[in-house]
Design an enzyme around this catalytic site. Structure first.
Site, PDB file in Angstrom:
ATOM      1  N   CYS A 123      -4.743  38.099  25.940  1.00  0.00           N
ATOM      2  CA  CYS A 123      -4.291  37.300  27.084  1.00  0.00           C
ATOM      3  C   CYS A 123      -2.819  37.501  27.436  1.00  0.00           C
ATOM      4  O   CYS A 123      -2.086  38.210  26.758  1.00  0.00           O
ATOM      5  CB  CYS A 123      -4.634  35.838  26.863  1.00  0.00           C
ATOM      6  N   ASP A 124      -2.437  36.780  28.489  1.00  0.00           N
ATOM      7  CA  ASP A 124      -1.242  37.063  29.285  1.00  0.00           C
ATOM      8  C   ASP A 124       0.023  37.384  28.507  1.00  0.00           C
ATOM      9  O   ASP A 124       0.602  38.447  28.664  1.00  0.00           O
ATOM     10  CB  ASP A 124      -0.941  35.874  30.202  1.00  0.00           C
ATOM     11  N   SER A 129       0.155  32.337  39.223  1.00  0.00           N
ATOM     12  CA  SER A 129      -0.868  32.943  38.370  1.00  0.00           C
ATOM     13  C   SER A 129      -1.198  34.344  38.858  1.00  0.00           C
ATOM     14  O   SER A 129      -1.115  34.641  40.052  1.00  0.00           O
ATOM     15  CB  SER A 129      -2.125  32.079  38.406  1.00  0.00           C
TER      16      SER A 129
END
Length: 551
Positions: A119-120, A468
């Protein structure tokens, strides 16, 4: 080997005793010690499968003659952290991930690393650590989630966020929202569009730090286990070759990553993470600025339309040939002689790559947009720059001028949107959400999703925070300097005219320089009580245009 520090000589008898307590044999004491940095957790869909992936990595290491040692790092799910105080921890956690990997590798004198993020913030955090340590390292990204299906259409998490406001406006029923909620995220992996996690995985591969096809091979695909095992085998060879991150993550590699980013139309958050990783290699002469993104954006066309910029998914991208096919199309634009973790230069890795669907990956002479997916805007509102995902902006909104509606937090803005206070033509300004002002530079997915779901079309959003990777539309983030640091965004008042011109890369507060200066002298920043390590982060974080790194 580095690991000789803890296993060779009479002085290391106590160390060997501890290693024997872990089950090591005499023969293993002679082999390379390789860390497997696993970001597994039960609460993040992108990471729930990483125990199995780590087992494949460790098997590959053992098969090739190394000794694997698995350890864990933290991982935050941005979707779960969204729209509450938890989001303040997301970007800041990148530094903890980097520090954790560095600490484990240094304290235990590891010879090499296999990095297992999804993830990010975990992907760039681990790459920062690899660059900082400069010991042989390879990355296995966990892979995308399969798209969901709702009424015959591919859907992902962003559709659920946007559906909330559709229910509020009567465009969707509660029963339909419930059905969508249950099918949009069908299992393990990073959310199915080209959001920040998948963008960073793609750039990691383009940079040469993971094996070909790793980025787009899905979490539930058996090929992910094959790549994991091959990466475990490859790290042993990289140690024998003494192939280090500083030899792979060169200026050319970062150039290639940005070219791929712009062609794909990746997340605007890459403009935070790529400079932050490059900063770890500044002593090797690597430098990445926002100006480089903008310079290349004018030269590199946008050749894919993956959610949120279009209807295609990461599965479509993978089936069309993945990142090797994208780089094959970009062959004339990239630095072909950049060294990769395979031990070969990039162009050699692309020998067998081919585009299998020319609608998903278009040729250079028939792109979705003539310019790259990201643009850097500067002007009186953002003297040091701001970032917009222009590939996801309606052509009618590439240029816009309107009155400001100003909010000092995301929560204030969301409340106003649902109360009908935001109208067509407005320029919504959300400030005091930057690295210091937030602190933590929260993502603004709820305001953008609310506006999209309510179908308020001609509205621009501007923030010194972030958007986002799933955001679409005229959403301009990373405004620098931020309000808390005395940037001009701090002086904007309701009704002030703001002019946005993406083709000319301009964002202007239509006040005289004298008026802006006069207002800056009167600014009183809102006080925010911050506890724990976020208080340290607030004091040390640099501006967004520098990657929000710690100084």
């Amino acid at each position: 080997m580095r690991s000789d520090t803890i296993k060779k000589g009479i002085q290391r008898a106590p160390h060997r005793s501890l290693l024997r307590a872990c089950g090591l044999t005499d023969s293993e004491m002679e082999k390379a010690f390789i860390g497997v940095a696993n970001s597994f957790t039960d609460i993040v869909p992108g990471h729930i499968h990483l125990k199995k992936v780590a087992e494949s990595i460790k098997l590959g290491i053992s098969n090739a003659g190394g000794v694997p040692f698995e350890f864990n790092t933290m991982a935050i799910c941005d979707g779960l952290a969204m729209n509450h105080d938890g989001m303040r921890y997301s970007l800041a956690s990148r530094e903890i991930v980097a520090d954790t990997v560095e600490s484990m590798a240094q304290a235990h004198s590891l010879d090499g690393l296999v990095l297992l993020p999804t993830c990010d913030k975990v992907v760039p955090g681990m790459l920062m650590a690899a660059a900082r340590l400069d010991i042989p390292s390879i990355v296995v990204t966990g892979g995308p989630m399969l798209p969901g299906e709702f009424k015959g259409q591919s859907v992902d998490l962003i559709n659920v966020f946007e559906a909330v406001s559709k229910v509020s406006s009567g465009k969707m029923t509660l029963e339909e929202l419930d059905e969508l909620e249950r099918c949009a995220c069908p299992g393990a992996g990073s959310c199915a569009g080209l959001f920040t996690a998948n963008s960073m995985a793609c750039l990691t591969e383009a940079m040469g730090m993971s094996l070909p096809y790793c980025a787009t091979t899905h979490a539930v695909d058996a090929h992910k286990m094959w790549i994991a095992r091959e990466s475990g085998e490859r790290i042993v060879a990289m140690i024998e070759e003494n192939l280090k991150p500083s030899q792979i993550m060169t200026q050319s590699a970062f150039y290639n990553a940005i070219v791929a980013d712009l062609a794909l139309g990746g997340s605007s958050n890459t403009t935070l993470h790529i400079p932050a990783i490059a900063n770890e290699l500044r002593e090797q002469g690597v430098e990445v600025t926002l100006d480089l993104f903008d310079e290349l954006s004018r030269k590199v066309p946008h050749i894919t339309a993956i959610s949120p910029s279009g209807q295609h998914t990461m599965l479509d991208l993978h089936q069309a040939g993945g990142i090797p096919a994208v780089l094959k199309v970009l062959e004339s634009k990239i630095k072909q002689d950049a060294l990769t973790c395979t031990g070969k230069v990039l162009i050699d890795n692309l020998k067998d790559a081919q585009v299998l669907d020319h609608n998903v990956i278009r040729p250079l002479d028939h792109p979705y947009h003539e310019e790259g997916g990201i643009a850097i805007l500067k002007g009186s509102l953002a003297p040091d720059g701001s970032v917009v995902k222009q590939g996801a902006v309606d052509p009618d909104m590439l240029q816009h001028q309107g009155p400001a509606k100003v909010f000092n937090s995301e929560e204030e803005c969301v409340k106003a949107i649902f109360q009908g206070a935001v109208e067509e033509g407005d320029v919504v300004v959300i400030r005091y959400e930057g690295p210091k002002g937030g602190p933590g530079m929260r993502e603004m997915l709820n305001p953008t999703s609310a506006i999209s779901g309510l179908e308020i079309n001609k509205v621009a959003l501007i923030t010194d925070g972030r958007f986002s990777g799933g955001t679409r539309g005229p959403c301009i983030g990373h405004v620098s300097p931020e309000a808390q640091a005395g940037g001009p965004i701090a002086v904007v008042e309701d009704g002030d005219l703001i002019q946005i011109d993406m083709p000319r890369r301009k964002i202007e507060l239509l006040l005289s320089p004298e008026e802006i200066e006069q207002r800056l002298g009167k600014v009183v920043h809102p006080g925010k009580e911050v506890k724990g390590w976020l208080d340290r982060y607030r004091k040390l974080a640099s501006s967004a245009n520098e990657g929000a790194i710690l100084r």
